[in-house]
Structures are given as structure tokens and as C-alpha cells.
Enzyme design. Structure first.
Site, PDB file in Angstrom:
ATOM      1  N   CYS A  51     -20.898 -86.407  -7.001  1.00  8.68           N
ATOM      2  CA  CYS A  51     -21.854 -85.849  -6.035  1.00  8.68           C
ATOM      3  C   CYS A  51     -22.958 -86.873  -5.779  1.00  8.68           C
ATOM      4  CB  CYS A  51     -22.429 -84.562  -6.623  1.00  8.68           C
ATOM      5  SG  CYS A  51     -23.806 -83.848  -5.697  1.00  8.68           S
ATOM      6  N   SER A 106     -25.997 -86.443  -5.879  1.00  7.25           N
ATOM      7  CA  SER A 106     -27.124 -86.310  -6.820  1.00  7.25           C
ATOM      8  C   SER A 106     -26.975 -87.297  -7.979  1.00  7.25           C
ATOM      9  CB  SER A 106     -27.228 -84.875  -7.338  1.00  7.25           C
ATOM     10  OG  SER A 106     -27.479 -83.996  -6.264  1.00  7.25           O
ATOM     11  N   HIS A 154     -28.250 -90.533  -6.638  1.00  6.41           N
ATOM     12  CA  HIS A 154     -29.724 -90.600  -6.581  1.00  6.41           C
ATOM     13  C   HIS A 154     -30.289 -91.127  -7.907  1.00  6.41           C
ATOM     14  CE1 HIS A 154     -30.350 -88.636  -2.746  1.00  6.41           C
ATOM     15  NE2 HIS A 154     -29.866 -87.472  -3.128  1.00  6.41           N
ATOM     16  N   HIS A 206     -21.876 -83.553 -12.879  1.00  4.68           N
ATOM     17  CA  HIS A 206     -22.331 -82.157 -12.960  1.00  4.68           C
ATOM     18  C   HIS A 206     -21.462 -81.251 -12.105  1.00  4.68           C
ATOM     19  CE1 HIS A 206     -24.251 -83.948  -9.471  1.00  4.68           C
ATOM     20  NE2 HIS A 206     -24.253 -82.736  -8.959  1.00  4.68           N
ATOM     21  N   CYS A 208     -20.506 -77.778  -7.894  1.00  6.82           N
ATOM     22  CA  CYS A 208     -21.698 -78.241  -7.164  1.00  6.82           C
ATOM     23  C   CYS A 208     -21.541 -78.073  -5.657  1.00  6.82           C
ATOM     24  CB  CYS A 208     -22.110 -79.664  -7.509  1.00  6.82           C
ATOM     25  SG  CYS A 208     -23.722 -80.013  -6.739  1.00  6.82           S
TER      26      CYS A 208
END
Ligand SMILES: NC(=O)c1ccc[n+]([C@@H]2O[C@H](COP(=O)([O-])OP(=O)(O)OC[C@H]3O[C@@H](n4cnc5c(N)ncnc54)[C@H](O)[C@@H]3O)[C@@H](O)[C@H]2O)c1
Ligand SMILES: [Zn+2]
Ligand SMILES: [Zn+2]
Length: 369
Positions: free
Chosen positions: A40, A42, A45, A61, A168
Site C-alpha cells: 500500500c 502508506s 510514505h 499492513h 487495507c
């Protein structure tokens, strides 16, 4: 036990594939044999330093697997259960948990968001060094110890590689439509960004009965996926001014709902600017730390525009995840169209490079045991 994990040690550096030690689950925790994990944005990031994080850290995650053993007091899952991992383990006791808003649980901010378990410690080590587990999930490893409320039991006939996405992208995207915005049938919906999260928003809008689903991206292949999933219109924002392209499509000043699923200030402003009077913009994408946006508050009051956010699709994981899995198993949720490729964990850095270039949909890691 020894496990194989992709470890984040330094911003901007490739993840390293390492053998780590995983401790037994403590009370209220579960050992999961992680079969698959999606990648993902995220996670990216964190890798590129847009979000600060302790190191060393096992990211990931969006996982699914099989319960191996359970710690003392665990009642909601048993060995052999198939589970989707939730990155929102919750306490069951705070005001938010008690009112059905587990995605805002107070304990999570102090624990999973700091990449530690709910007792403030970690189960992972490398020699003498503690290793953090991202969102208390750490699915870029073939085994994980997670809090009981992060292991969500699902039906056993669902393919774990596909339904890992529920953990997610699907929860975030469909939940944003169904739980956060509660989009009514017949609405016009704009979706800005068609990665795993945005494509799931599109699926949610189709299931909700939106009359028009207008997908925006700069990547033609993700716009093609958007069409396959049920977008009625696609706009490449490299070539088209999205806000002025909408009135001829919707027949009014803009759209009823606009979802931003990238995490850029300019596209959040675009989504807000795309609203018809009375419309709602939902920020799903997450920006780099410290960024701010500009909106015109006069237009907000005068045209009754709403700007809101959605965290984990306002999901209640044990209630929502089995339903998302059923939607897939009943042919109502085209998860296969979200998946670009499956890889071995040794190829993880190549997958992040592709995500950073913006030319990929979801990549799924298939773990070896
Ligand atoms: N709110 C939440 O609970 C939650 C949960 C998961 C992920 N997220 C966030 O959602 C965002 C999207 O995640 P993802 O995994 O789908 O990302 P992704 O990288 O897979 O997809 C992003 C998409 O946006 C497109 N894009 C990039 N820049 C663009 C631009 N300027 N204009 C138009 N399109 C552009 C890319 O081509 C790509 O298709 C991230 O910020 C992520 O952190 C939020
Ligand atoms: Zn995610
Ligand atoms: Zn709570």
C-alpha cells in the site's frame, strides 16, 4: 521462532530481507502464518520519509493468513482460523470503541500508530535490537504476532492472496463510500486517484448504485482498470482540467461526492472544487506530514459544501471484513482487477520503485514458509 522479513532501516534506502526473531504471543495476542500481503502507498510514505517512524521497522499492513497459536485469554479466533489482518487493533473499552467507531480507538494512537503492540512493547528482535512492527501488523514477514482485535476471522474458502486486499485497500475504499459518506443510490461520484484505494472507492460507488462514477488519474492503465471495475467516465488529469470537465458530464455544477485517494494537497483542493452545491468531499488519501490545504470558506457556507475525512473507511473490522469477503466470493467485488502482479518478498523493492513512479496497481507478496 525465526522469520523472514523485509526491514526498513533508513529513509530512502531499500528494505533489507533479514531473518528476525519473533517472540511467542502474549495474553490477548495471536500468532499468524502470514500467507500474503499487499503493498500500500502508506508503506511508501514511511519509506520515503513523508511520515516519521521508529526504526528498524517491519512494514506491511494489508495481510491475510492462518492462525497458528493464540495467547492466554483469546476467544475470538482459534488455531486454523483464516484471518484478514486489520491495522486497527482496538481496546474495546474507550468511548470510540463503545460507540462502534473502533477506527478512532484512543489506545491505537499510543500503540499501533507508534508501531508497538497494545502493551507498548514489540515481539520482534534482530539479535539484541528491538524491531518495531508497523501498525502492530508487520505483514512484510512470513509470520506475525498481532493483537487479537487485529486478526479478523473470515470464511475458509476465500483465497487468501486476493482477500489480503480487504485488510487495507478494500476496507478503506468501500468503507469510505458505505460507512463514512453513506452515498445514496443515484449519486454522482468523482474518484481522484485509481490505485488500490481509489479502485476500491470505485467498487464501493458501483455497489452503492451511483449513477455516474467519474475516475481521475494520470496513469492510463489504472484508468482502464477503473473502467473495468465500473467507472462510467475516465479523465486523465494530465490532459484535462477536471473541474471544468464535470458540468457537461453531470449536467450541474459538479458532483455530489468527490473522493480523494492519492494524498496530495492539490488533488484534495481539486476534489473540493469539483463539488456541486450541497456536495461532500472525502479525504481518503493521506498527505505528507505538515502539509496544509487552502479552501474558500465563503463558498463552503454559501453553497453548503462539506469537507470531511475517512480513516480505514470508518470500518468496524469484525463486522465489515467478512461482508467484503462475501462480496468478493459472490462475484460482486472485482478484486482480481486491482492486482498487477504477485511477487516473492525478495522483489519487494522493485514493487516500491514501480509504486513511486505511479505505474502500478496492487502488488501482492506471496510468503514462503
Ligand atoms: N484514509 C485511510 O485510512 C487510508 C488507508 C490506506 C491508504 N491511504 C492513503 O491512500 C492513498 C492512496 O493509496 P494507494 O495505495 O491506492 O496508492 P497508489 O500509489 O497505489 O495509487 C495512487 C494513484 O494516484 C495516481 N496519481 C498520483 N499522482 C496523481 C496526480 N497528481 N493526479 C492524478 N492521479 C495521480 C497514481 O497514478 C495512482 O494510480 C495514499 O496516500 C495512502 O497513504 C489512506
Ligand atoms: Zn494501507
Ligand atoms: Zn478503544
Amino acid at each position: 521462532m525465526d522469520i523472514t522479513a523485509a526491514v526498513f532501516r533508513e529513509v530512502g534506502q531499500p528494505l533489507t530481507i533479514e531473518t528476525l526473531t519473533l517472540a511467542e504471543p502474549k495474553a490477548g495476542e495471536v500468532l499468524v502464518k502470514v500467507m500474503a500481503s499487499g503493498i500500500c502507498h502508506s508503506d511508501l510514505h514511511v519509506i520515503n520519509g513523508e511520515w516519521s517512524s521508529p526504526t528498524p521497522l517491519v512494514l506491511g499492513h494489508e495481510g491475510a493468513g492462518i492462525v497458528e497459536t493464540v495467547g492466554a485469554g483469546v476467544t475470538s479466533v482459534s488455531p486454523g482460523d483464516h484471518v484478514v489482518l486489520s491495522w486497527m487493533p482496538y481496546c474495546r473499552r474507550c468511548e470510540y470503541c463503545l460507540s462502534g467507531r473502533q477506527n478512532l480507538c484512543e489506545l491505537v494512537e499510543r500503540t499501533a500508530y507508534q508501531s508497538v503492540m497494545l502493551d507498548g512493547t514489540t515481539r520482534l528482535t534482530s539479535g539484541d535490537e528491538d524491531v518495531y512492527s508497523y501498525l502492530a501488523t508487520a505483514s512484510f514477514a512470513n509470520w506475525a504476532v498481532v493483537p487479537e482485535t487485529a486478526a479478523i476471522r473470515i470464511r475458509k474458502d476465500a483465497p487468501l492472496d486476493k482477500v489480503s486486499l480487504v485488510g487495507c485497500a478494500v476496507a478503506t475504499g468501500i468503507g469510505a463510500v458505505a460507512n463514512t459518506a453513506r452515498v445514496p443510490m443515484g449519486s454522482t461520484v468523482l474518484v481522484v486517484g485509481c490505485g488500490g484505494v481509489g479502485l476500491s472507492v470505485i467498487s464501493g460507488a458501483v455497489i452503492a448504485g451511483a449513477s455516474q462514477v467519474i475516475a481521475v488519474d494520470i496513469n492510463e492503465s489504472n484508468l482502464d482498470r477503473a473502467k473495468q471495475i465500473g467507472a462510467t467516465h475516465t479523465l486523465n488529469s494530465r490532459n484535462v482540467d477536471v473541474v471544468s470537465a464535470l458540468p457537461p458530464i453531470t449536467g450541474k455544477a459538479g458532483v455530489d461526492y468527490a473522493f480523494e485517494a492519492i494524498g496530495l494537497t492539490e488533488t484534495i483542493e481539486m476534489a473540493y472544487g469539483a463539488l456541486a452545491p450541497g456536495g461532500t468531499a472525502i479525504v481518503v488519501g493521506q498527505v505528507a506530514e505538515g502539509k496544509t490545504i487552502t479552501i474558500d470558506p465563503f463558498v463552503m457556507s454559501d453553497r453548503e459544501k462539506t469537507l470531511t475525512g475517512s480513516n480505514y473507511g470508518s470500518c468496524r473490522p469484525p463486522l465489515d471484513f467478512p461482508k467484503f469477503v462475501d462480496l468478493y466470493m459472490n462475484g460482486r467485488l472485482p478484486l482480481d482487477s486491482l492486482i498487477e502482479r504477485t511477487i516473492d518478498i525478495s522483489e519487494i523493492n522493485t514493487a516500491f520503485d514501480a509504486m513511486a513512479r505511479g505505474d502500478t496497481a496492487r502488488t501482492i507478496i506471496i510468503h514462503q514458509h
